[in-house]
Design an enzyme around this catalytic site. Structure first.
Site, PDB file in Angstrom:
ATOM      1  N   TYR A  88       0.807  -1.226   0.000  1.00 53.64           N
ATOM      2  CA  TYR A  88       0.000   0.000   0.000  1.00 53.64           C
ATOM      3  C   TYR A  88       0.837   1.273   0.000  1.00 53.64           C
ATOM      4  O   TYR A  88       0.406   2.292  -0.536  1.00 53.64           O
ATOM      5  CB  TYR A  88      -0.947   0.009   1.206  1.00 53.64           C
ATOM      6  CG  TYR A  88      -2.035  -1.034   1.103  1.00 53.64           C
ATOM      7  CD1 TYR A  88      -3.155  -0.808   0.316  1.00 53.64           C
ATOM      8  CD2 TYR A  88      -1.936  -2.242   1.769  1.00 53.64           C
ATOM      9  CE1 TYR A  88      -4.149  -1.757   0.198  1.00 53.64           C
ATOM     10  CE2 TYR A  88      -2.925  -3.206   1.661  1.00 53.64           C
ATOM     11  CZ  TYR A  88      -4.035  -2.956   0.872  1.00 53.64           C
ATOM     12  OH  TYR A  88      -5.017  -3.905   0.755  1.00 53.64           O
ATOM     13  N   GLY A 132     -10.680  15.538   4.695  1.00 63.09           N
ATOM     14  CA  GLY A 132      -9.893  16.640   4.141  1.00 63.09           C
ATOM     15  C   GLY A 132      -9.132  16.158   2.915  1.00 63.09           C
ATOM     16  O   GLY A 132      -9.263  15.002   2.498  1.00 63.09           O
ATOM     17  N   ALA A 158      -3.229   9.538   0.700  1.00 62.07           N
ATOM     18  CA  ALA A 158      -2.386   8.853   1.686  1.00 62.07           C
ATOM     19  C   ALA A 158      -0.889   8.908   1.353  1.00 62.07           C
ATOM     20  O   ALA A 158      -0.080   9.260   2.214  1.00 62.07           O
ATOM     21  CB  ALA A 158      -2.851   7.404   1.806  1.00 62.07           C
ATOM     22  N   LYS A 211     -17.293  14.246  -2.750  1.00 58.41           N
ATOM     23  CA  LYS A 211     -16.176  14.600  -3.656  1.00 58.41           C
ATOM     24  C   LYS A 211     -15.698  13.375  -4.427  1.00 58.41           C
ATOM     25  O   LYS A 211     -15.173  13.495  -5.531  1.00 58.41           O
ATOM     26  CB  LYS A 211     -15.056  15.308  -2.899  1.00 58.41           C
ATOM     27  CG  LYS A 211     -14.319  14.463  -1.851  1.00 58.41           C
ATOM     28  CD  LYS A 211     -13.239  13.568  -2.388  1.00 58.41           C
ATOM     29  CE  LYS A 211     -12.852  12.519  -1.367  1.00 58.41           C
ATOM     30  NZ  LYS A 211     -11.793  11.613  -1.811  1.00 58.41           N
ATOM     31  N   ASP A 243     -10.853  18.876  -0.408  1.00 52.95           N
ATOM     32  CA  ASP A 243     -10.736  17.470  -0.819  1.00 52.95           C
ATOM     33  C   ASP A 243     -11.140  17.297  -2.284  1.00 52.95           C
ATOM     34  O   ASP A 243     -10.597  16.443  -3.003  1.00 52.95           O
ATOM     35  CB  ASP A 243     -11.632  16.606   0.092  1.00 52.95           C
ATOM     36  CG  ASP A 243     -11.166  15.163   0.145  1.00 52.95           C
ATOM     37  OD1 ASP A 243     -10.171  14.831  -0.514  1.00 52.95           O
ATOM     38  OD2 ASP A 243     -11.826  14.367   0.844  1.00 52.95           O
ATOM     39  N   SER A 282      -5.605   9.386  -6.695  1.00 57.01           N
ATOM     40  CA  SER A 282      -6.977   9.092  -6.265  1.00 57.01           C
ATOM     41  C   SER A 282      -7.514   7.871  -7.003  1.00 57.01           C
ATOM     42  O   SER A 282      -7.488   7.802  -8.238  1.00 57.01           O
ATOM     43  CB  SER A 282      -7.891  10.292  -6.545  1.00 57.01           C
ATOM     44  OG  SER A 282      -9.240   9.846  -6.642  1.00 57.01           O
ATOM     45  N   ASN A 318     -10.700   6.951  -6.996  1.00 55.15           N
ATOM     46  CA  ASN A 318     -11.962   7.302  -7.655  1.00 55.15           C
ATOM     47  C   ASN A 318     -11.697   7.958  -9.006  1.00 55.15           C
ATOM     48  O   ASN A 318     -12.355   7.659 -10.004  1.00 55.15           O
ATOM     49  CB  ASN A 318     -12.769   8.237  -6.740  1.00 55.15           C
ATOM     50  CG  ASN A 318     -13.331   7.487  -5.549  1.00 55.15           C
ATOM     51  OD1 ASN A 318     -14.250   6.686  -5.696  1.00 55.15           O
ATOM     52  ND2 ASN A 318     -12.779   7.715  -4.379  1.00 55.15           N
ATOM     53  N   GLU A 357     -14.437   3.986  -3.061  1.00 50.37           N
ATOM     54  CA  GLU A 357     -15.676   4.215  -2.309  1.00 50.37           C
ATOM     55  C   GLU A 357     -16.812   4.767  -3.159  1.00 50.37           C
ATOM     56  O   GLU A 357     -17.980   4.495  -2.918  1.00 50.37           O
ATOM     57  CB  GLU A 357     -15.413   5.171  -1.134  1.00 50.37           C
ATOM     58  CG  GLU A 357     -14.563   4.596  -0.008  1.00 50.37           C
ATOM     59  CD  GLU A 357     -15.327   3.615   0.883  1.00 50.37           C
ATOM     60  OE1 GLU A 357     -16.422   3.164   0.495  1.00 50.37           O
ATOM     61  OE2 GLU A 357     -14.805   3.293   1.955  1.00 50.37           O
TER      62      GLU A 357
HETATM   63  N1  LIG Z   1      -6.213   6.215   0.670  1.00 50.24           N
HETATM   64  C1  LIG Z   1      -6.470   7.476   0.902  1.00 50.24           C
HETATM   65  O1  LIG Z   1      -5.764   8.358   0.401  1.00 50.24           O
HETATM   66  C2  LIG Z   1      -7.606   7.864   1.781  1.00 50.24           C
HETATM   67  C3  LIG Z   1      -8.631   6.986   2.071  1.00 50.24           C
HETATM   68  N2  LIG Z   1      -9.666   7.379   2.879  1.00 50.24           N
HETATM   69  C4  LIG Z   1     -10.742   6.450   3.212  1.00 50.24           C
HETATM   70  O2  LIG Z   1     -10.229   5.434   4.067  1.00 50.24           O
HETATM   71  C5  LIG Z   1     -11.025   4.263   3.930  1.00 50.24           C
HETATM   72  C6  LIG Z   1     -10.098   3.073   3.738  1.00 50.24           C
HETATM   73  O3  LIG Z   1      -9.458   3.254   2.497  1.00 50.24           O
HETATM   74  P1  LIG Z   1      -7.975   2.854   2.166  1.00 50.24           P
HETATM   75  O4  LIG Z   1      -7.158   2.577   3.356  1.00 50.24           O
HETATM   76  O5  LIG Z   1      -7.474   3.863   1.231  1.00 50.24           O
HETATM   77  O6  LIG Z   1      -8.282   1.500   1.364  1.00 50.24           O
HETATM   78  P2  LIG Z   1      -7.264   0.392   0.899  1.00 50.24           P
HETATM   79  O7  LIG Z   1      -7.933  -0.315  -0.208  1.00 50.24           O
HETATM   80  O8  LIG Z   1      -5.918   0.976   0.703  1.00 50.24           O
HETATM   81  O9  LIG Z   1      -7.190  -0.563   2.174  1.00 50.24           O
HETATM   82  C7  LIG Z   1      -8.310  -1.185   2.717  1.00 50.24           C
HETATM   83  C8  LIG Z   1      -7.835  -2.153   3.780  1.00 50.24           C
HETATM   84  O10 LIG Z   1      -8.979  -2.786   4.356  1.00 50.24           O
HETATM   85  C9  LIG Z   1      -8.789  -4.199   4.299  1.00 50.24           C
HETATM   86  N3  LIG Z   1     -10.107  -4.818   4.182  1.00 50.24           N
HETATM   87  C10 LIG Z   1     -10.774  -5.179   3.069  1.00 50.24           C
HETATM   88  N4  LIG Z   1     -11.948  -5.737   3.397  1.00 50.24           N
HETATM   89  C11 LIG Z   1     -12.006  -5.728   4.744  1.00 50.24           C
HETATM   90  C12 LIG Z   1     -12.940  -6.191   5.675  1.00 50.24           C
HETATM   91  N5  LIG Z   1     -14.076  -6.770   5.294  1.00 50.24           N
HETATM   92  N6  LIG Z   1     -12.677  -6.014   6.976  1.00 50.24           N
HETATM   93  C13 LIG Z   1     -11.546  -5.435   7.380  1.00 50.24           C
HETATM   94  N7  LIG Z   1     -10.608  -4.995   6.545  1.00 50.24           N
HETATM   95  C14 LIG Z   1     -10.832  -5.140   5.246  1.00 50.24           C
HETATM   96  C15 LIG Z   1      -7.900  -4.449   3.116  1.00 50.24           C
HETATM   97  O11 LIG Z   1      -7.218  -5.693   3.247  1.00 50.24           O
HETATM   98  C16 LIG Z   1      -6.951  -3.251   3.234  1.00 50.24           C
HETATM   99  O12 LIG Z   1      -5.915  -3.521   4.140  1.00 50.24           O
HETATM  100  C17 LIG Z   1     -11.967   4.514   2.750  1.00 50.24           C
HETATM  101  O13 LIG Z   1     -13.234   4.852   3.247  1.00 50.24           O
HETATM  102  C18 LIG Z   1     -11.345   5.711   2.044  1.00 50.24           C
HETATM  103  O14 LIG Z   1     -12.299   6.511   1.398  1.00 50.24           O
HETATM  104  C19 LIG Z   1      -9.730   8.623   3.403  1.00 50.24           C
HETATM  105  C20 LIG Z   1      -8.731   9.530   3.164  1.00 50.24           C
HETATM  106  C21 LIG Z   1      -7.604   9.220   2.334  1.00 50.24           C
HETATM  107  O1  LIG Z   2      -9.964  10.716   0.064  1.00 50.22           O
HETATM  108  C1  LIG Z   2      -8.935  10.772  -0.544  1.00 50.22           C
HETATM  109  C2  LIG Z   2      -8.109  11.980  -0.606  1.00 50.22           C
HETATM  110  O2  LIG Z   2      -8.564  12.949   0.298  1.00 50.22           O
HETATM  111  C3  LIG Z   2      -8.488   9.604  -1.348  1.00 50.22           C
HETATM  112  O3  LIG Z   2      -9.246   9.543  -2.488  1.00 50.22           O
HETATM  113  P1  LIG Z   2      -9.457   8.161  -3.251  1.00 50.22           P
HETATM  114  O4  LIG Z   2     -10.238   7.278  -2.321  1.00 50.22           O
HETATM  115  O5  LIG Z   2     -10.156   8.500  -4.499  1.00 50.22           O
HETATM  116  O6  LIG Z   2      -8.082   7.605  -3.491  1.00 50.22           O
END
Ligand SMILES: NC(=O)C1=CN([C@@H]2O[C@H](COP(=O)(O)OP(=O)(O)OC[C@H]3O[C@@H](n4cnc5c(N)ncnc54)[C@H](O)[C@@H]3O)[C@@H](O)[C@H]2O)C=CC1
Ligand SMILES: O=C(CO)COP(=O)(O)O
Length: 383
Positions: free
Chosen positions: A64, A151, A155, A206, A259, A269, A271, A296
Site C-alpha cells: 500500500y 480533508g 495517503a 467529492k 478534498d 486518487s 476514484n 468508495e
Molecule cells: N487512501 C487514501 O488516500 C484515503 C482513504 N480514505 C478512506 O479510508 C477508507 C479506507 O481506504 P484505504 O485505506 O485507502 O483503502 P485500501 O484499499 O488501501 O485498504 C483497505 C484495507 O482494508 C482491508 N479490508 C478489506 N476488506 C475488509 C474487511 N471486510 N474487513 C476489514 N478490513 C478489510 C484491506 O485488506 C486493506 O488492508 C476509505 O473509506 C477511504 O475513502 C480517506 C482519506 C484518504
Molecule cells: O480521500 C482521498 C483523498 O482525500 C483519497 O481519495 P481516493 O479514495 O479516491 O483515493
C-alpha cells in the site's frame, strides 16, 4: 529541486497516549504514522496476519505504501483484542461496506470511555447511513464520543510527510479537540468543527465528482470541462449536504472544496483513476477487476442519489456518473447536459431565485418540503 519532506515533531514525551488504528490499507497505515509521529503509542490492526507481521517487524507496508519507512515505535497485530486493549482513541479505516461487521467484532473489546473516530469516506449501501451513524448504531457509545476526520488527504503524499491539513469533527467540540491534539504533527495539521454531517458528506460526495472528472480525463476533454464539472459539482455537494443539515461553510472548507481539488487533480486518487478507465472505454466490471484498492464512490452513488431524491436535491453530475457506471450513457456525452433537463437558463447558484423571494435558505427548505409532499412524505432511504 526535489521538495524536502517535513520532519515529524516528536511529542512522545509530551503525551504517549495509547491509540488503535483499525485497518492497515493505505489510509489506516498512513494515519497510524501520523499519530505515531505526533507522539502517540499506536497499535494498528490488520485483518491479514502477514501484513501485521510486515508492519510490526519490517516497519513497512510495501503493497500500500511502497518506499515508505514507518515509525519504529509503530506496532501491529492481527488480533483485535490486543489492538484495542487500553486504547483511549480508536481510529477506523476499513472499507465502508465492511464497517458494520467490523464494529460487531470490536464491541466486546472497546474501552469504556474510548472515543471512536471514522477516517472513512463512504455511506453504507443498504441503509444510506454515514459512517458515524453506523458507529452510533452498532456501538454502545454516546454521539459525543464519536468523531470523523476528512480533508484533502491523499495517503501516499502524507506518508511522504508532505504538509497537509484535515478537519476533525464531532458534535462535541471537546472531543474534536482531543482527537485533533493527537492527529497533529510537523507535517499534518488538524482543524476542528462540530458539523459532522457536512464533514462526512464532503468526503463522500467529492469521490463522486472525482469519478466524473476521471471519466472526462479518460475521454480526453480539457480543463474547461473539468473546471465546469468541479464548480458545478461543488454546488451539488453543497445543496445535498445542506438539505441534510450541514453548514454550507463546511463544504467550502477542507472537507469539501479542499478534498474536491485534491481528489479531482491527482492520479493517486482511486476514484479519479477508476473514472479515467471508464472514460477510456472499460466497462464497470473491468474497472472493478482492475482496481486493487477501495473505490468508495462506486458503492456510494446509488444511496446518494436515493437520498438526494428524498430531499428533492438535483444532482445532474452524480446522475450522469451513475449512467456511465450502468452503461446507459456514453462517457463522451457526460458534459453537455451538465445542468437539468430544462432548456431554460438557470441561475448559477441554485438558490438565486430564492434570494429574490426574500431568503435563500428559506426558499431552499420550501422547495424541498414541496418536493417531499409531492413524493408522499418520503424522507430517507428505506422509508
Ligand atoms: N487512501 C487514501 O488516500 C484515503 C482513504 N480514505 C478512506 O479510508 C477508507 C479506507 O481506504 P484505504 O485505506 O485507502 O483503502 P485500501 O484499499 O488501501 O485498504 C483497505 C484495507 O482494508 C482491508 N479490508 C478489506 N476488506 C475488509 C474487511 N471486510 N474487513 C476489514 N478490513 C478489510 C484491506 O485488506 C486493506 O488492508 C476509505 O473509506 C477511504 O475513502 C480517506 C482519506 C484518504
Ligand atoms: O480521500 C482521498 C483523498 O482525500 C483519497 O481519495 P481516493 O479514495 O479516491 O483515493
Amino acid at each position: 529541486m526535489k521538495a524536502k519532506a517535513q520532519k515529524p515533531r516528536n511529542l512522545a514525551v509530551v503525551h504517549g497516549k495509547r491509540v488503535a488504528v483499525l485497518g492497515a490499507g493505505s489510509w489506516g497505515t498512513t494515519f497510524a504514522k501520523i499519530l505515531a509521529d505526533g507522539g502517540s503509542d499506536v497499535v494498528v490492526w490488520a485483518r491479514r496476519p502477514e501484513l501485521a507481521r510486515e508492519i510490526q517487524e519490517a516497519k513497512r507496508n510495501s503493497d500500500y505504501l511502497p518506499g515508505v519507512n514507518l515509525p519504529v515505535s509503530l506496532r501491529a497485530t492481527a488480533r483485535l483484542d490486543l489492538a484495542l486493549a487500553g486504547a483511549e482513541q480508536v481510529f477506523v479505516s476499513v472499507p465502508s461496506q465492511s464497517l458494520r461487521e467490523n464494529l460487531v467484532a470490536v464491541q466486546p473489546h472497546l474501552g469504556e470511555n474510548a472515543i471512536v473516530v471514522s477516517l472513512m469516506k463512504g455511506v453504507e449501501r443498504a441503509s444510506g447511513l454515514r459512517m458515524s451513524e453506523v458507529i452510533a448504531q452498532v456501538l454502545p457509545i454516546a454521539p459525543d464520543d464519536i468523531a470523523v476526520i476528512s480533508g484533502p488527504n491523499l495517503a501516499l503524499e502524507i506518508a511522504k510527510q508532505q504538509p497537509t491539513a484535515a478537519v476533525v469533527s464531532s458534535t462535541s467540540l471537546e472531543t474534536a479537540q482531543a482527537v485533533a491534539m493527537l492527529a497533529t504533527n510537523g507535517y499534518f495539521r488538524s482543524f476542528v468543527n462540530t458539523d459532522v454531517i457536512g464533514t462526512e458528506f464532503g468526503g463522500v460526495l467529492k469521490n463522486l465528482i472525482a469519478v466524473a472528472i476521471g471519466i472526462v480525463d479518460g475521454v480526453g476533454y480539457g480543463e474547461n470541462t473539468k473546471a465546469s464539472i468541479i464548480t458545478r459539482g461543488l454546488v451539488e455537494m453543497t445543496d445535498f449536504a445542506v438539505a441534510y443539515g450541514a453548514q454550507p461553510e463546511t463544504l467550502s472548507g477542507l472537507a469539501g472544496l479542499g478534498d474536491l481539488i485534491a481528489t479531482c487533480q491527482s492520479p493517486l486518487s482511486r476514484n479519479n483513476t477508476a473514472g479515467r478507465l471508464l472514460g477510456q472505454g472499460y466497462s464497470f466490471g473491468d474497472v472493478v477487476k482492475q482496481m486493487q484498492q477501495t473505490t468508495e464512490g462506486f458503492a456510494s452513488v446509488g444511496p446518494i442519489l436515493e437520498l438526494a431524491r428524498a430531499k428533492g436535491v438535483e444532482m445532474p453530475i452524480v446522475e450522469q456518473v451513475r449512467q456511465v457506471l450502468d452503461g446507459t450513457l456514453d462517457p463522451k456525452d457526460i458534459a453537455p447536459h451538465l445542468t437539468t433537463d430544462s432548456d431554460e437558463p438557470q441561475g448559477e447558484r441554485t438558490l438565486d431565485d430564492g434570494q429574490a423571494h426574500g431568503g435563500a435558505a428559506l426558499w431552499g427548505s420550501l422547495k424541498r418540503a414541496f418536493h417531499q409532499l409531492r413524493n408522499g412524505g418520503r424522507g430517507s432511504l428505506g422509508d
